[in-house]
Design a protein around this motif. Sequence first.
Motif, PDB file in Angstrom:
ATOM      1  N   LEU A 184       7.792  -2.273  -1.409  1.00  0.00           N
ATOM      2  CA  LEU A 184       6.806  -1.607  -0.876  1.00  0.00           C
ATOM      3  C   LEU A 184       7.340  -0.975   0.551  1.00  0.00           C
ATOM      4  O   LEU A 184       6.962   0.263   0.699  1.00  0.00           O
ATOM      5  CB  LEU A 184       5.653  -2.449  -0.612  1.00  0.00           C
ATOM      6  N   GLU A 185       7.531  -2.039   1.509  1.00  0.00           N
ATOM      7  CA  GLU A 185       8.097  -1.141   2.789  1.00  0.00           C
ATOM      8  C   GLU A 185       9.317  -0.601   2.626  1.00  0.00           C
ATOM      9  O   GLU A 185       9.462   0.196   3.698  1.00  0.00           O
ATOM     10  CB  GLU A 185       8.332  -2.680   3.657  1.00  0.00           C
ATOM     11  N   GLY A 186      10.239  -0.827   1.680  1.00  0.00           N
ATOM     12  CA  GLY A 186      11.383  -0.138   1.590  1.00  0.00           C
ATOM     13  C   GLY A 186      11.223   1.160   0.728  1.00  0.00           C
ATOM     14  O   GLY A 186      11.275   2.378   1.277  1.00  0.00           O
ATOM     15  N   ILE A 187      11.209   0.819  -0.437  1.00  0.00           N
ATOM     16  CA  ILE A 187      11.234   1.942  -1.423  1.00  0.00           C
ATOM     17  C   ILE A 187      10.114   2.985  -1.424  1.00  0.00           C
ATOM     18  O   ILE A 187      10.400   4.208  -1.438  1.00  0.00           O
ATOM     19  CB  ILE A 187      11.667   1.570  -3.084  1.00  0.00           C
ATOM     20  N   VAL A 188       9.153   2.298  -1.462  1.00  0.00           N
ATOM     21  CA  VAL A 188       7.948   2.986  -1.695  1.00  0.00           C
ATOM     22  C   VAL A 188       7.678   4.037  -0.209  1.00  0.00           C
ATOM     23  O   VAL A 188       7.367   5.361  -0.331  1.00  0.00           O
ATOM     24  CB  VAL A 188       6.352   2.332  -1.894  1.00  0.00           C
ATOM     25  N   ILE A 189       7.730   3.262   0.894  1.00  0.00           N
ATOM     26  CA  ILE A 189       7.433   4.319   2.108  1.00  0.00           C
ATOM     27  C   ILE A 189       8.672   5.149   2.335  1.00  0.00           C
ATOM     28  O   ILE A 189       8.251   6.255   2.608  1.00  0.00           O
ATOM     29  CB  ILE A 189       7.483   3.288   3.335  1.00  0.00           C
ATOM     30  N   PHE A 208       4.732  11.604  10.462  1.00  0.00           N
ATOM     31  CA  PHE A 208       5.655  10.532  10.166  1.00  0.00           C
ATOM     32  C   PHE A 208       5.697   9.361  10.658  1.00  0.00           C
ATOM     33  O   PHE A 208       5.637   8.089   9.852  1.00  0.00           O
ATOM     34  CB  PHE A 208       7.013  11.060   9.895  1.00  0.00           C
ATOM     35  N   LEU A 209       5.580   9.222  11.850  1.00  0.00           N
ATOM     36  CA  LEU A 209       5.486   7.947  12.617  1.00  0.00           C
ATOM     37  C   LEU A 209       4.329   7.244  12.343  1.00  0.00           C
ATOM     38  O   LEU A 209       4.126   6.009  11.839  1.00  0.00           O
ATOM     39  CB  LEU A 209       5.779   8.005  13.922  1.00  0.00           C
ATOM     40  N   GLY A 210       3.154   8.164  12.411  1.00  0.00           N
ATOM     41  CA  GLY A 210       1.799   7.658  11.961  1.00  0.00           C
ATOM     42  C   GLY A 210       1.769   7.184  10.341  1.00  0.00           C
ATOM     43  O   GLY A 210       1.304   6.141  10.206  1.00  0.00           O
ATOM     44  N   THR A 211       2.393   8.022   9.671  1.00  0.00           N
ATOM     45  CA  THR A 211       2.329   7.402   8.261  1.00  0.00           C
ATOM     46  C   THR A 211       3.066   6.248   7.693  1.00  0.00           C
ATOM     47  O   THR A 211       2.712   5.293   7.158  1.00  0.00           O
ATOM     48  CB  THR A 211       2.985   8.785   7.332  1.00  0.00           C
ATOM     49  N   LEU A 213       3.606   3.768  10.036  1.00  0.00           N
ATOM     50  CA  LEU A 213       2.920   2.471  10.696  1.00  0.00           C
ATOM     51  C   LEU A 213       1.791   2.298   9.659  1.00  0.00           C
ATOM     52  O   LEU A 213       1.442   1.058   9.729  1.00  0.00           O
ATOM     53  CB  LEU A 213       2.448   2.968  11.898  1.00  0.00           C
ATOM     54  N   ALA A 214       1.086   3.261   9.333  1.00  0.00           N
ATOM     55  CA  ALA A 214      -0.203   2.833   8.160  1.00  0.00           C
ATOM     56  C   ALA A 214       0.259   2.109   7.268  1.00  0.00           C
ATOM     57  O   ALA A 214      -0.464   1.480   6.724  1.00  0.00           O
ATOM     58  CB  ALA A 214      -0.971   4.067   8.132  1.00  0.00           C
ATOM     59  N   LEU A 215       1.200   2.825   6.316  1.00  0.00           N
ATOM     60  CA  LEU A 215       1.586   2.273   5.069  1.00  0.00           C
ATOM     61  C   LEU A 215       2.302   0.707   5.366  1.00  0.00           C
ATOM     62  O   LEU A 215       2.047  -0.079   4.800  1.00  0.00           O
ATOM     63  CB  LEU A 215       2.660   3.226   4.579  1.00  0.00           C
ATOM     64  N   TYR A 216       3.246   0.781   6.342  1.00  0.00           N
ATOM     65  CA  TYR A 216       3.665  -0.598   6.646  1.00  0.00           C
ATOM     66  C   TYR A 216       2.661  -1.552   6.959  1.00  0.00           C
ATOM     67  O   TYR A 216       2.716  -2.831   6.571  1.00  0.00           O
ATOM     68  CB  TYR A 216       4.663  -0.564   7.973  1.00  0.00           C
ATOM     69  N   GLY A 217       1.678  -1.362   7.940  1.00  0.00           N
ATOM     70  CA  GLY A 217       0.577  -2.241   8.289  1.00  0.00           C
ATOM     71  C   GLY A 217      -0.181  -2.608   7.093  1.00  0.00           C
ATOM     72  O   GLY A 217      -0.498  -3.861   6.985  1.00  0.00           O
ATOM     73  N   LEU A 259      -2.581   8.078  14.976  1.00  0.00           N
ATOM     74  CA  LEU A 259      -1.398   9.002  15.005  1.00  0.00           C
ATOM     75  C   LEU A 259      -1.485  10.263  14.145  1.00  0.00           C
ATOM     76  O   LEU A 259      -1.370  11.526  14.657  1.00  0.00           O
ATOM     77  CB  LEU A 259      -0.227   8.220  14.841  1.00  0.00           C
ATOM     78  N   VAL A 260      -1.631  10.109  12.863  1.00  0.00           N
ATOM     79  CA  VAL A 260      -1.882  11.173  11.998  1.00  0.00           C
ATOM     80  C   VAL A 260      -2.982  12.143  12.136  1.00  0.00           C
ATOM     81  O   VAL A 260      -2.519  13.377  12.330  1.00  0.00           O
ATOM     82  CB  VAL A 260      -2.053  10.521  10.514  1.00  0.00           C
TER      83      VAL A 260
END
Length: 279
Positions: A184-189, A208-211, A213-217, A259-260
Motif C-alpha cells: 500500500l505505502e510502496g507500490i500503490v502510492i 504530489f506532496l499532498g496526495t 501525505l493523504a494516501l500514506y496517512g 495541500l491538494v
Amino acid sequence: MWLDTIYHATNPVAFALGPLTVRWYGLAYLAGFVCAGLVMMRTSRRWRLGLTSDEVLNIVVGVAFGVIVGARLGYVLFYGAGYYLANPIKILAFNEGGMSFHGGLVGAIVGGALVCRQMRISIPTVCDLAVIGAPIGLFFGRCANFINGELWGKPTDLPWGVMFSNTGGGYVYRHPSQLYEAILEGIVIFVVLYALSRRVPPRPQGTFLGTFLALYGCFRFLIEFVRMPDSQLGYLLGTGWLTMGQCLSVPLAILGVVLVVWAHRLDRPQVGHLESARG
C-alpha cells in the motif's frame, strides 16, 4: 503457510566480507535513495525543469542525511517512552534499530530544503519530485522489516500468516503487516503518483506532496489495526486499539488533503531554478 517458509529461509544478513556484515536493511535504504533519485531525474526531465544530474544527486544526499537523522530522532521522541532520557548515549546506537517514518519525513524535507536553498532550486517542486520516488524506498524498507522479523502483525489464521521468531508471544502465526505496508505505502502510492506525474505540463506545486501525505496517512492508519503496537507504548488512552502510529498519521492525512486543495487554488506551476519562476 507459504510466506512463513520464505521468511524462515531468508537471512537478514545479505553478505559478509571479513568483519564487515551487510544487512538487507542497509541495502534497502541504499536502493531506496538510488531509485528515488532516478525517478526524480526522469520526472524533472519530463517536466523540463532544467535540473542537472549533479543537482539531483546533491538533493538526494541532503534528503538521505535528513531521513536518517530525522527518523532516529522521531523514534526517540515518539516511541522512546523515556528510555532515551535515561540512556542518552543510546540515541546514537543506530545498529540497535528504531526509526520513525514520521520523523524521517520531517528530516527529509529539512535536509532537502537546505540543499535547495543553497542552489536556489524551488523547494515545493523538489518536494513534489521527491515524493514520487519515495514510495520505492518505503517498499524496500518494509520488505527489509519483514526479513528482519520486526513490526509484525496481530495473530491470524489466514494462509499467508507468518510465525516470526522474535515476538516473544509463542508459536503464533501473524499478519505480515510489513508486506501490507510495502504494497500500500510502496507500490500503490508509487503507481498513483507516477501516473499523475505523466501529464505535461505537470500539475500544480503541492499536488504530489499532498496526495502522498493523504494516501500514506490513510493507509498507515488502516494497517495499524492489524499491526501490533510498539511494546513499550502499547495502545494509547486505554482504548485497546489506538496506536501512536495512528495518532501521527491522522494529521498527515488531513494536511495532505489541505495541500491538494491549496495547490489547485493557487495553481502555481512546477519550476526548477528560482530564476526561472515568474510572478
